[in-house]
Scaffold this active site. Sequence first.
Site, PDB file in Angstrom:
ATOM      1  CG  ASP A 121     -53.446  30.003  76.192  1.00  8.76           C
ATOM      2  OD1 ASP A 121     -53.791  30.697  75.324  1.00  8.76           O
ATOM      3  OD2 ASP A 121     -54.172  29.817  77.359  1.00  8.76           O
ATOM      4  CG  ASP A 154     -56.215  32.659  76.652  1.00  6.18           C
ATOM      5  OD1 ASP A 154     -55.235  32.855  77.282  1.00  6.18           O
ATOM      6  OD2 ASP A 154     -56.852  31.521  76.708  1.00  6.18           O
ATOM      7  CG  HIS A 184     -61.635  31.896  81.793  1.00 11.55           C
ATOM      8  ND1 HIS A 184     -62.262  31.663  80.606  1.00 11.55           N
ATOM      9  CD2 HIS A 184     -60.539  31.299  81.752  1.00 11.55           C
ATOM     10  CE1 HIS A 184     -61.379  30.949  79.658  1.00 11.55           C
ATOM     11  NE2 HIS A 184     -60.202  30.883  80.565  1.00 11.55           N
TER      12      HIS A 184
HETATM   13  C1  OKP Z   1     -56.894  30.233  81.495  1.00 13.42           C
HETATM   14  B1  OKP Z   1     -56.705  31.255  80.514  1.00 13.42           B
HETATM   15  C2  OKP Z   1     -55.894  22.088  83.045  1.00 13.42           C
HETATM   16  C3  OKP Z   1     -57.509  22.442  83.472  1.00 13.42           C
HETATM   17  C4  OKP Z   1     -57.924  23.667  82.625  1.00 13.42           C
HETATM   18  C5  OKP Z   1     -58.846  25.950  83.425  1.00 13.42           C
HETATM   19  C6  OKP Z   1     -57.979  26.604  82.173  1.00 13.42           C
HETATM   20  C7  OKP Z   1     -57.926  27.889  82.351  1.00 13.42           C
HETATM   21  C8  OKP Z   1     -57.204  28.657  81.270  1.00 13.42           C
HETATM   22  N1  OKP Z   1     -55.270  21.659  84.271  1.00 13.42           N
HETATM   23  N2  OKP Z   1     -58.246  24.599  83.665  1.00 13.42           N
HETATM   24  O1  OKP Z   1     -57.628  31.229  79.453  1.00 13.42           O
HETATM   25  O2  OKP Z   1     -55.451  30.623  79.755  1.00 13.42           O
HETATM   26 ZN    ZN Z   2     -55.904  30.281  77.923  1.00 13.55          ZN
END
Ligand code: OKP
Ligand code: ZN
Length: 347
Positions: free
Chosen positions: A288, A199, A163
């Site tokens: 994830d 991801d 990100h």
């Molecule tokens: C990072 B990566 C959850 C809110 C989501 C941002 C997620 C970032 C994911 N508490 N906040 O791409 O796994």
């Molecule tokens: Zn992610």
Amino acid sequence: MLAFYNEHHGQHRGRVEIYRGEMVPCFEKPERADLVVAEFARRGLGQIVTPRGVSLASLERIHTPRYLHFLRNAWNDWLALDPANAGKDAFPSVWPVRSLRDDIEPDNFSARMGLYSMDSGTPLTAGTWIAAKTGADCAVNAAHALRLGEKGTFALTRPPGHHAGADFFGGYCFLNNAALAAQHLLDDGARKVAILDIDYHHGNGTQSIFYRRDDVLFVSIHGDPRTEFPFYLGHADETGDGAGLGYNMNLPLARGATPAQWFAALETACIRIASYAPDALVVSLGVDTWAGDPISSFTLQSADFLRIGERIGYLGLPAAFVFEGGYAVDEIGVNVVNVLEGFETAA
Ligand code: OKP
Ligand code: ZN
């Protein structure tokens, strides 16, 4: 498979993140990488080595000098506001959205946090810089090892990176490890590099970094940004710009997508990558997408991760796997190492 790991990742240990009006414990925690390294070792997949430190100049191939300067000094600047800040993480609270100026760097620390970030879910801590830097070291070393003849390498980085843009942090990410790996491959003689981002979340930072370039193909499978973070990028109509037109491919899937739908997208991604015929591949490896992930909605099973690795292996490309997300901590080691083992058996 040669893995690069640096225990300094553990120094980035956010206490809380703001979620739906509440402070909740951080999902992105040191145990994530600890469990992956333990499972990698347990399965005997290969050597685990500490990376050599890379120069600031190699970070500047992707990130702007003023952003790197900000990030390196942010914790000291935060402490300078009030010594009691040592016990708290730093968060942004104001952002230069449309009609506000982002060309002047304010003196105020909060205002600079907002200038260089995209969300309030990413705590900046005492150890953020050292963890992000040693993570970037892992990624660049993993790329370099491919140039030295390794077929597959693994950068066990934390915090994640996809990100993070050229000049901003967010989504738990500070330095874009996958982008740094791809750029290093090019700087070391590769002519074309593909990045496959699997991801759950769209890799907005990686996409934006290479959006106008044809020497890096970016392909991503992710939750539809209409409902999923990062919300403002990752739609199918984003295909690149200028020289980069045709070198960006987004494959968004609806919430709850099944393994069959996910693997159909992987096939589309692999066909595009094969037709690009890159010299090397960088994989943004988030797990994830697993059914039990606490912040995501896909339904992949642990055995599916072996098949993912196999399919990537069949591309026959030297590949650097760069760790990204995955928050179901108990299963994270098995899921990540399954991808790597699948790759090893097929490559
Ligand atoms: C990072 B990566 C959850 C809110 C989501 C941002 C997620 C970032 C994911 N508490 N906040 O791409 O796994
Ligand atoms: Zn992610």
